[in-house]
Design a protein around this motif. Structure first.
Motif, mmCIF file in Angstrom:
data_model
loop_
_atom_site.group_PDB
_atom_site.id
_atom_site.type_symbol
_atom_site.label_atom_id
_atom_site.label_comp_id
_atom_site.label_asym_id
_atom_site.label_seq_id
_atom_site.Cartn_x
_atom_site.Cartn_y
_atom_site.Cartn_z
ATOM 1 N N VAL A 1 -33.744 -7.668 10.092
ATOM 2 C CA VAL A 1 -32.520 -7.434 10.866
ATOM 3 C C VAL A 1 -31.823 -8.762 11.159
ATOM 4 O O VAL A 1 -30.594 -8.881 11.019
ATOM 5 N N ALA A 2 -32.593 -9.775 11.554
ATOM 6 C CA ALA A 2 -32.007 -11.090 11.824
ATOM 7 C C ALA A 2 -31.363 -11.668 10.564
ATOM 8 O O ALA A 2 -30.254 -12.211 10.604
ATOM 9 N N LYS B 1 -24.168 -11.146 7.334
ATOM 10 C CA LYS B 1 -22.875 -10.614 7.771
ATOM 11 C C LYS B 1 -22.008 -11.720 8.383
ATOM 12 O O LYS B 1 -20.816 -11.834 8.065
ATOM 13 N N VAL B 2 -22.584 -12.540 9.234
ATOM 14 C CA VAL B 2 -21.846 -13.652 9.846
ATOM 15 C C VAL B 2 -21.410 -14.653 8.777
ATOM 16 O O VAL B 2 -20.288 -15.169 8.819
ATOM 17 N N HIS B 3 -22.275 -14.916 7.816
ATOM 18 C CA HIS B 3 -21.971 -15.836 6.722
ATOM 19 C C HIS B 3 -20.760 -15.338 5.928
ATOM 20 O O HIS B 3 -19.860 -16.115 5.590
ATOM 21 N N ASN B 4 -20.725 -14.050 5.639
ATOM 22 C CA ASN B 4 -19.592 -13.475 4.913
ATOM 23 C C ASN B 4 -18.302 -13.566 5.709
ATOM 24 O O ASN B 4 -17.233 -13.814 5.152
ATOM 25 N N ARG B 5 -18.381 -13.367 7.022
ATOM 26 C CA ARG B 5 -17.191 -13.509 7.870
ATOM 27 C C ARG B 5 -16.653 -14.942 7.816
ATOM 28 O O ARG B 5 -15.440 -15.155 7.773
ATOM 29 N N LEU C 1 -30.217 -10.012 7.876
ATOM 30 C CA LEU C 1 -29.026 -9.247 7.512
ATOM 31 C C LEU C 1 -27.852 -9.554 8.435
ATOM 32 O O LEU C 1 -26.696 -9.618 7.998
ATOM 33 N N TYR C 2 -28.130 -9.769 9.707
ATOM 34 C CA TYR C 2 -27.067 -10.168 10.640
ATOM 35 C C TYR C 2 -26.473 -11.516 10.236
ATOM 36 O O TYR C 2 -25.254 -11.694 10.240
ATOM 37 N N LEU C 3 -27.327 -12.453 9.859
ATOM 38 C CA LEU C 3 -26.833 -13.766 9.433
ATOM 39 C C LEU C 3 -26.046 -13.671 8.126
ATOM 40 O O LEU C 3 -25.081 -14.414 7.926
ATOM 41 N N ARG D 1 -30.204 -19.016 7.749
ATOM 42 C CA ARG D 1 -30.682 -17.896 6.930
ATOM 43 C C ARG D 1 -31.949 -18.263 6.182
ATOM 44 O O ARG D 1 -32.902 -17.485 6.132
#
Length: 113
Positions: A67-68, A74-78, A70-72, A36
Motif C-alpha cells: 500500500v505504501a 501515485k504521488v510520483h505520477n502526479r 502504490l501510494y508513492l 519508493r
C-alpha cells in the motif's frame, strides 16, 4: 500600451517562475523515487525477517509495504504530470515572449534575434 521593456520583463519573470517550478518538481520526483526504492527494499527485508513467524505476520507486513509503495507511485505520477504541465507552460511563455519581442521591435524599428 505597455512599453517593450515592461512586456519583456513580465514574460521573463513568468518564464523564470516556471523554470523554478520545474526544478522544484524534478527535486520532488527524485526524492519520491528514492523513497519508493527504500520502501520496496524495506518491504523485502521485512518480509524475509517475518517469514519464520508465519503467514499471520507476513501477509500484513507485505500488504502494508505494498500500500505504501502504490501510494508513492501515485504521488510520483502526479509530480510527473505537474512537471510536464509546467514545461508546456514554460515553452508557451517563451514562445509568446519571443513573438511579442519581435512584434514590438519591428514597430519600434529595432531588430531582435
Amino acid at each position: 500600451m505597455n512599453s517593450l521593456p515592461e512586456i519583456e520583463s513580465t514574460y521573463r519573470s513568468q518564464l523564470q517562475e516556471t523554470q523554478q517550478r520545474i526544478a522544484s518538481a524534478k527535486q520532488q520526483i527524485y526524492r519520491i523515487a528514492l523513497l519508493r526504492i527504500s520502501v520496496f527494499a524495506g518491504g523485502v527485508v521485512a518480509t524475509v525477517y517475518a517469514w519464520p513467524l508465519g503467514a499471520v505476520v507476513v501477509v500484513p507486513v507485505m500488504l502494508l509495504f505494498l500500500v505504501a509503495f502504490l501510494y508513492l507511485v501515485k504521488v510520483h505520477n502526479r509530480c510527473f504530470y505537474r512537471k510536464t504541465t509546467s514545461k508546456e507552460s514554460g515553452s508557451q511563455c517563451a514562445g509568446v515572449a519571443g513573438t511579442w519581442l519581435r512584434l514590438f521591435s519591428i514597430q519600434c524599428g529595432r531588430r531582435v534575434y
